[in-house]
Design a protein around this motif. Structure first.
Motif, short mmCIF file in Angstrom:
data_model
loop_
_atom_site.label_atom_id
_atom_site.label_comp_id
_atom_site.label_asym_id
_atom_site.label_seq_id
_atom_site.Cartn_x
_atom_site.Cartn_y
_atom_site.Cartn_z
N VAL A 1 25.95 53.04 -39.93
CA VAL A 1 25.15 51.92 -40.38
C VAL A 1 25.84 51.35 -41.77
CG1 VAL A 1 22.73 51.20 -40.88
CG2 VAL A 1 23.04 53.17 -39.42
N ALA A 2 25.74 49.90 -41.58
CA ALA A 2 26.51 49.29 -42.77
C ALA A 2 26.00 49.36 -43.90
CB ALA A 2 26.57 47.71 -42.17
N ASP A 3 24.46 49.42 -44.19
CA ASP A 3 23.82 49.35 -45.44
C ASP A 3 22.38 49.87 -45.21
OD1 ASP A 3 23.05 49.19 -48.03
OD2 ASP A 3 22.63 46.83 -48.03
N PRO A 4 22.39 51.32 -44.82
CA PRO A 4 21.05 52.01 -44.71
C PRO A 4 20.09 52.05 -45.74
CG PRO A 4 22.75 53.57 -45.14
CD PRO A 4 23.45 52.31 -45.15
N LEU A 5 20.28 51.77 -46.90
CA LEU A 5 19.37 51.85 -48.04
C LEU A 5 19.19 50.70 -48.67
CD1 LEU A 5 20.73 55.05 -50.04
CD2 LEU A 5 18.97 55.00 -48.22
N GLN B 1 26.10 54.21 -53.26
CA GLN B 1 25.35 53.20 -52.67
C GLN B 1 24.47 53.79 -51.22
OE1 GLN B 1 28.20 52.83 -53.89
NE2 GLN B 1 28.33 51.13 -54.95
N GLU B 2 25.20 55.05 -50.78
CA GLU B 2 24.52 55.64 -49.83
C GLU B 2 23.47 56.72 -49.95
OE1 GLU B 2 27.26 56.44 -46.75
OE2 GLU B 2 28.16 54.43 -46.88
N GLY B 3 23.46 57.02 -51.33
CA GLY B 3 22.39 58.14 -51.76
C GLY B 3 22.46 59.29 -51.26
N ILE B 4 21.35 59.91 -50.70
CA ILE B 4 21.28 61.24 -50.13
C ILE B 4 21.88 61.20 -49.06
CG2 ILE B 4 19.25 60.70 -48.68
CD1 ILE B 4 19.93 63.96 -50.42
N LEU B 5 22.33 60.16 -48.14
CA LEU B 5 22.90 60.24 -46.94
C LEU B 5 24.62 60.44 -47.35
CD1 LEU B 5 21.55 57.20 -45.21
CD2 LEU B 5 21.06 59.28 -44.78
#
Length: 301
Positions: A81-85, A170-174
């Motif tokens: 996914v390009a920008d999940p957050l 930019q993807e944090g916990i992911l």
């Protein structure tokens, strides 16, 4: 029409005008300051011919020098996914991704390839520090899993070249979830009885060092590579002590038992060929008699 103004004068100016020299013809070594001609540097695999300093190299260029005849198949990696957050700091995350893709010409920070090293089929996974500092995002986890699954299917070893500044904020916990994902992938190789060799390059830090970069059956590093979780400056500020010279560099870690070997980039191909043959209980490596590039079909990217 003024013949002198429109033809003679421009012709004279073109003859005597100073020609501009492209800016990328010479590269300054960050270690010794020597100016290196770009073709000479490419032939040396981005290693300074004066002091031996190992500069960054893209996974694609590394694979061309590593695989027999420079021939390899790029394996497809599932697109995350390009920008999940919906993350945004000074720029939107999709904008940063577009800039990184334009700069490197790659879709993500990790490239997966299949080829032969010394006539032994091998899966190689390479991390590109030029792509957002090689930060570990979902694409990196997908690439590792794709490479491991292919290796298990083909019953061949895996070599991973790590180069990263840590997890991708930019993807944090992911992003952090790629640590257990990659660890599970490495366990799949071990259960299948397949070798997993890690080559640590400069720099390898953060969550990458805390996961797949330190799980190899054999740990190799390039000379002078910075390998750590927290950097030397952070440690010095925390413990308020001066660290030893060369702390967290490849040679220091080798002396203290965290690495098995430090190998120069020019010698890496022969070293890996011998090592992989030993780990797979195969005959000694064979060099030469290489397949023609057109004889191997390309896989879709």
């Amino acid at each position: 029409m003024n013949w002198i103004s429109n033809y003679v004068r421009p012709k004279i100016n073109s003859l005597f005008s100073r020609r501009e020299v492209p800016e990328n013809l010479w590269v300054k070594c960050p270690a010794c300051g020597t100016m290196l001609f770009h073709r000479e540097l490419e032939d040396a695999l981005n290693v300074c011919t004066s002091c031996g300093h190992h500069m960054a190299i893209s996974p694609r260029d590394r694979f061309r020098a590593l695989f027999d005849g420079g021939v390899f198949l790029e394996l497809p990696v599932p697109v995350p996914v390009a920008d999940p957050l919906g993350f945004r700091d000074q720029k939107k995350y999709p904008d940063r991704l577009r800039e990184a893709r334009k700069k490197t010409g790659e879709d993500g920070a990790m490239l997966v390839a299949e080829g032969e090293i010394g006539r032994l089929k091998t899966i190689c996974i390479g991390q590109d520090f030029a792509f957002m500092a090689g930060s570990m995002g979902m694409q990196v986890g997908n690439a590792i899993i794709a490479g491991v699954e292919r290796a298990v299917q083909e019953r061949c070893p895996v070599v991973l070249f790590a180069a990263a500044g840590g997890a991708r904020m930019q993807e944090g916990i992911l992003s952090l979830m790629q640590m257990p994902r990659s660890t599970v992938a490495v366990q799949m190789l071990k259960e299948a009885g397949l070798p997993y060799v890690v080559v640590l390059t400069d720099p390898t830090t953060g969550g990458v060092t805390a996961s797949y970069a330190m799980l190899g059956d054999v740990q190799i590093a390039e000379p002078g590579a910075l390998i750590c979780f927290a950097g030397p400056r952070v440690i010095e500020q925390t413990i308020r002590e001066t660290l030893p010279d060369g702390f967290q560099r490849a040679e220091y870690l080798l002396d203290h038992g965290m690495l098995d070997r430090v190998v120069a980039r020019k010698e890496m191909r022969e070293e890996l060929a011998r090592l992989l043959r030993l780990l797979t209980n195969s005959t000694p490596p064979v060099f030469g008699d290489l397949p023609a590039p057109e004889a191997i079909p390309a896989l879709p990217r």
